[in-house]
Design an enzyme around this catalytic site. Structure first.
Site, short mmCIF file in Angstrom:
data_model
loop_
_atom_site.label_atom_id
_atom_site.label_comp_id
_atom_site.label_asym_id
_atom_site.label_seq_id
_atom_site.Cartn_x
_atom_site.Cartn_y
_atom_site.Cartn_z
N LYS A 60 -27.84 13.38 -14.32
CA LYS A 60 -28.70 12.91 -13.31
C LYS A 60 -29.45 13.97 -12.89
O LYS A 60 -30.82 13.78 -12.44
CB LYS A 60 -27.91 12.64 -12.18
CG LYS A 60 -27.00 13.49 -11.41
CD LYS A 60 -26.35 13.00 -10.32
CE LYS A 60 -25.49 13.94 -9.57
NZ LYS A 60 -26.31 15.13 -8.87
N THR A 61 -29.12 15.35 -13.11
CA THR A 61 -29.89 16.64 -12.48
C THR A 61 -31.04 16.84 -13.56
O THR A 61 -32.33 16.90 -13.30
CB THR A 61 -29.04 17.63 -12.45
OG1 THR A 61 -27.98 17.59 -11.83
CG2 THR A 61 -30.01 18.89 -12.15
N ARG A 63 -13.90 14.59 -13.91
CA ARG A 63 -14.19 15.94 -13.90
C ARG A 63 -13.95 16.62 -15.49
O ARG A 63 -14.26 17.63 -15.70
CB ARG A 63 -13.42 16.89 -13.04
CG ARG A 63 -13.79 16.50 -11.37
CD ARG A 63 -15.04 16.44 -10.97
NE ARG A 63 -15.81 15.04 -11.29
CZ ARG A 63 -16.85 14.86 -11.31
NH1 ARG A 63 -17.76 15.53 -11.36
NH2 ARG A 63 -17.48 13.45 -11.54
N GLN A 110 -18.70 7.02 -6.90
CA GLN A 110 -18.45 8.29 -6.30
C GLN A 110 -18.81 8.60 -4.98
O GLN A 110 -18.97 9.74 -4.64
CB GLN A 110 -19.15 9.55 -6.86
CG GLN A 110 -19.04 9.33 -8.54
CD GLN A 110 -19.51 10.73 -9.49
OE1 GLN A 110 -19.20 11.59 -9.46
NE2 GLN A 110 -20.53 10.35 -10.25
N ASP A 140 -30.95 13.51 -4.25
CA ASP A 140 -29.81 13.57 -5.14
C ASP A 140 -28.68 13.40 -4.43
O ASP A 140 -28.62 13.31 -3.08
CB ASP A 140 -29.64 15.03 -5.92
CG ASP A 140 -28.52 15.13 -6.75
OD1 ASP A 140 -28.18 14.15 -7.32
OD2 ASP A 140 -28.25 16.25 -6.94
N GLU A 141 -27.51 12.43 -5.09
CA GLU A 141 -26.40 12.04 -4.48
C GLU A 141 -26.56 11.26 -3.30
O GLU A 141 -26.05 11.33 -2.01
CB GLU A 141 -25.54 13.47 -3.94
CG GLU A 141 -25.36 14.59 -4.96
CD GLU A 141 -24.17 14.09 -5.99
OE1 GLU A 141 -23.71 12.93 -5.88
OE2 GLU A 141 -23.72 15.01 -6.81
#
Length: 701
Positions: A34-35, A630, A246, A215-216
């Site tokens: 995503k980044t 993770r 998430q 973002d997020e």
């Protein structure tokens, strides 16, 4: 399979990057890049003719803002410094510094930290109990995040306790206005008021920002979504990047309703799913997909990977927490002897609650394995740093009463509690801040001449420091100024006088020196400005840097990567990744966390579970999903047959989430200690073979 393009983007990522002219929701699964999409989209917007200064990328942490700014810089070079990359709160500060006068705020308003708010609420509620004040603080914060003021909160109060809290909130709002101060929730709520109630301000910001990237997005609360809507207007030129699977911050106001509202509020919304995972193996992703499966889906997706099946996910059972910690350490030692990824930084132990760390710390120390506990005390939470920040806040805003009280007593200046109490009474009577009251011509009638003299001396000193700080620019000047100031107030002696241990006092003084170095470096443009105060290479005055201090949560965010094992809560681990992850304490009552006696163990919506409990279970399931995703190469999930509750040991059951992972139990159970013994025996046998033959074994050649 999506083939990567020449820019290294797969087809879904390319689609997200190239969609420029309308509202866009990018559903970015864990590890899906995503980044990379956000940074490439910033580059694409500039390529399409949008000026860099008209692009805003909003993140949730200073660390994420710093990382994104670096990646944008690597992609587009010098133009990156003009792109506004900051947190929601930093954007709020920028808006209020520029336009807060419309709400009665001076540009030099103060930002109160959590401890300041607690103290203020104790005063407003007439209580000396910090725990009670924190309960009020929590309730008021939630109301503010819902967009409610004190009157609205009281109108919808469900019981007497809520009505009392709402009335305390009203007094708290009055104090904030009098002190020219805001709390962190106000950094979102007040900009929203500006945008909603002041058309000129709204029009100017909408014209300034040609495209907003968030973002997020799943972590936004109701007020943040309202700010986004007001900023982008009807044109809706924004890109929201998030993952409903998430969303783990419901307890602090984040709501999935914001995802549900997007297609309704913006009918032209383009939805793009990123499902290819670049982080984890197939076995890990299958466990993650299985766990999240029972949750209702806003936008169904299924993560997949090109990285192969990999090692099976392991389930480790233990007798109790100490046994679990012993097995976890044995697994780390085993993997270090038999894995490509064997550096200590490659390992993370993740758990649901902070208190679970202690037994793992003990086991790691016993094995002489260095570690760090993520989410420990913030550098800015240390007493000595809060003391210095109080002085800075007072320079910036003389009306900041909490900062005044801390600065005037740190270190003590011969101004006693009775003098300060008298000054406080006088200030309240005439509706003045403490600093304003200090210079009042009629103060002499309320306090003895000696007390007034001491207060005047302090006031003149603060004014002198503020005058000099405003004209102190660059690293060398700022550093010299700060060291001279610390000598003048004899702060080092203050630290040594206040500690029984010289060693502890020396450590605190070292923190002070490091903080001053860091402040000076920010004045010299040597440190990236994650608070969004301006371009990172810009030389600033010490006063300008002091204005952003309250937004910077921790110096630890700039630490270099240490080669140690990470211990972390699942919440603090979000956004991070490690080759080897051990997810521990996966028992009912811990993960999911204390759902209550009436919780239906199946978690089915048609069982006796209440709607509130069902929502909590779904968030806990998302937390498990975050923990699983993770892991890059190996994942072990452990549970204990008994666990400590208070002073007692109680029987425990494996979390329902272990069954939901749907693992092949014949291949997943393991005892790390036995595996480690076998490995060591094999190495010992090889050593004997070498000694006997004098030849290297194939593994050593």
């Amino acid at each position: 399979m999506s083939a990567p393009s020449s820019t290294g983007l797969n087809l879904a990522q390319q689609e997200a990057v190239n969609y420029l002219h309308g509202p866009c929701l990018v559903l970015a699964g864990a590890g899906s890049g995503k980044t990379r999409v956000i940074t490439h989209k910033i580059g694409r917007l500039i390529q399409a003719g949008l000026e860099p200064r008209r692009i805003a990328a909003i993140t949730f942490t200073n660390k994420a803002a710093t990382e994104m700014r670096e990646r944008v810089k690597g992609l587009i070079g010098g133009a990156a410094k003009e792109v506004l990359v900051c947190t929601f709160h930093a954007l709020g500060v920028r808006m209020l510094r520029q336009d807060g006068a419309a709400l009665g705020l001076k540009p030099q308003f103060s930002i109160l930290d959590s401890d300041d708010v607690t103290s203020l609420l104790k005063d407003c509620g007439g209580s000396t109990d910090a725990a009670t004040a924190r309960q009020w603080q929590w309730a008021i914060s939630l109301w503010k995040n819902m967009g409610l003021n004190a009157a609205q909160a009281e109108a919808q109060a469900q019981d007497d306790n809520e009505r009392i809290t709402a009335r305390i909130m009203a007094r708290y709002e009055e104090r904030l206005a009098a002190y020219q101060s805001v709390d962190f929730d106000d950094l979102i709520g007040l900009p929203l008021k500006l945008l909603q109630n002041h058309e000129q301000v709204r029009t100017r910001w909408q014209e300034l920002l040609g495209h907003v990237l968030v973002d997020e997005y799943q972590d936004t609360n109701a007020t943040q979504y309202a700010v986004l809507k007001a900023l982008v207007g009807e044109r809706g030129r924004f890109t929201a990047v998030g993952d409903d699977d998430q969303s783990i911050y419901g307890w602090r106001g984040a709501t999935l309703d914001n995802l549900k509202k997007l297609p309704l509020d913006f009918p032209a919304l383009k939805v793009i799913k990123l499902e290819q995972n670049y982080r984890s193996t197939g076995a890990i992703l299958r466990a993650a997909n299985n766990v999240i499966g029972p949750n209702p889906k806003l936008f169904p997706k299924n993560l997949w990977s090109d990285l192969g099946e990999g090692e099976p996910v392991r389930v480790v059972d233990a007798d109790n927490e100490a046994h679990e910690a012993e097995r976890t350490v044995a697994r780390i030692q085993s993997l270090r002897e038999n894995s490509v990824h064997k550096e200590l930084r490659d390992f993370a132990v993740l758990y649901r609650a902070n208190h679970q760390a202690r037994v793992f710390e003990q086991a790691l120390r016993k094995a002489q394995i260095p570690y760090k506990v993520s989410g420990g005390q913030s550098f800015f939470d240390r007493t000595e740093i809060k003391d210095l920040c109080a002085w800075f806040r007072l320079w910036v805003n003389n009306d900041d009463d909490p900062a005044f009280l801390r600065a005037v007593t740190s270190p003590k200046r011969g101004i006693g509690h009775s003098t300060l109490a008298g000054l406080g009474t006088f200030a309240s009577q005439y509706r003045l801040s403490l600093f304003e009251a200090l210079f009042s011509s009629s103060l002499g009638a309320a306090l003895p001449a000696r007390a007034v003299g001491g207060l005047h001396e302090f006031g003149r000193y603060v004014n002198d420091l503020e005058f000099r700080a405003r004209r102190t620019n660059g690293f060398e000047d700022a550093h010299a100024f700060l060291m001279e100031w610390l000598r003048a107030i004899d702060y080092e002696k203050h630290l040594y006088d206040g500690e029984d241990s010289d060693k502890l006092a020396a450590a605190r003084w070292t923190n002070v020196l490091e903080f001053c170095d860091w402040m000076a470096a920010r004045c010299g443009g040597r440190i990236d400005d994650a608070a969004g105060a301006g371009p990172s290479n810009e030389v600033k005055s010490l006063l300008e840097v002091a204005q952003t201090i309250s937004l910077l949560s921790t110096l630890n965010e700039r630490e270099t990567d240490q080669n140690v094992v990470t211990l972390s809560t699942l919440h603090a681990a979000k956004g991070l990744e490690w080759p080897h992850v051990m997810l521990v304490g996966v028992t009912e009552g811990l993960l999911p966390f204390k759902l209550g006696d009436d919780a239906n163990p199946t978690g089915r919506a048609d069982g006796p579970m209440s709607e509130n409990l069902l929502e909590r279970l779904q968030e806990e399931r998302r937390l498990m999903y975050v923990g699983i995703t993770r892991a890059q190469r190996s994942l072990a999930v452990s549970w204990t047959r008994k666990r400590k509750k208070g002073r007692e040991m109680i029987a425990a059951q494996p979390s329902r989430f272990i069954a939901e992972m749907a693992l092949d139990q014949t291949t997943t159970r393991e005892d790390p200690r036995e595996k480690l013994k076998a490995l060591r025996a094999e190495f010992a046998k090889r050593a004997l073979d070498v000694a006997a033959t004098g030849a290297a074994t194939p593994a050593e050649s």
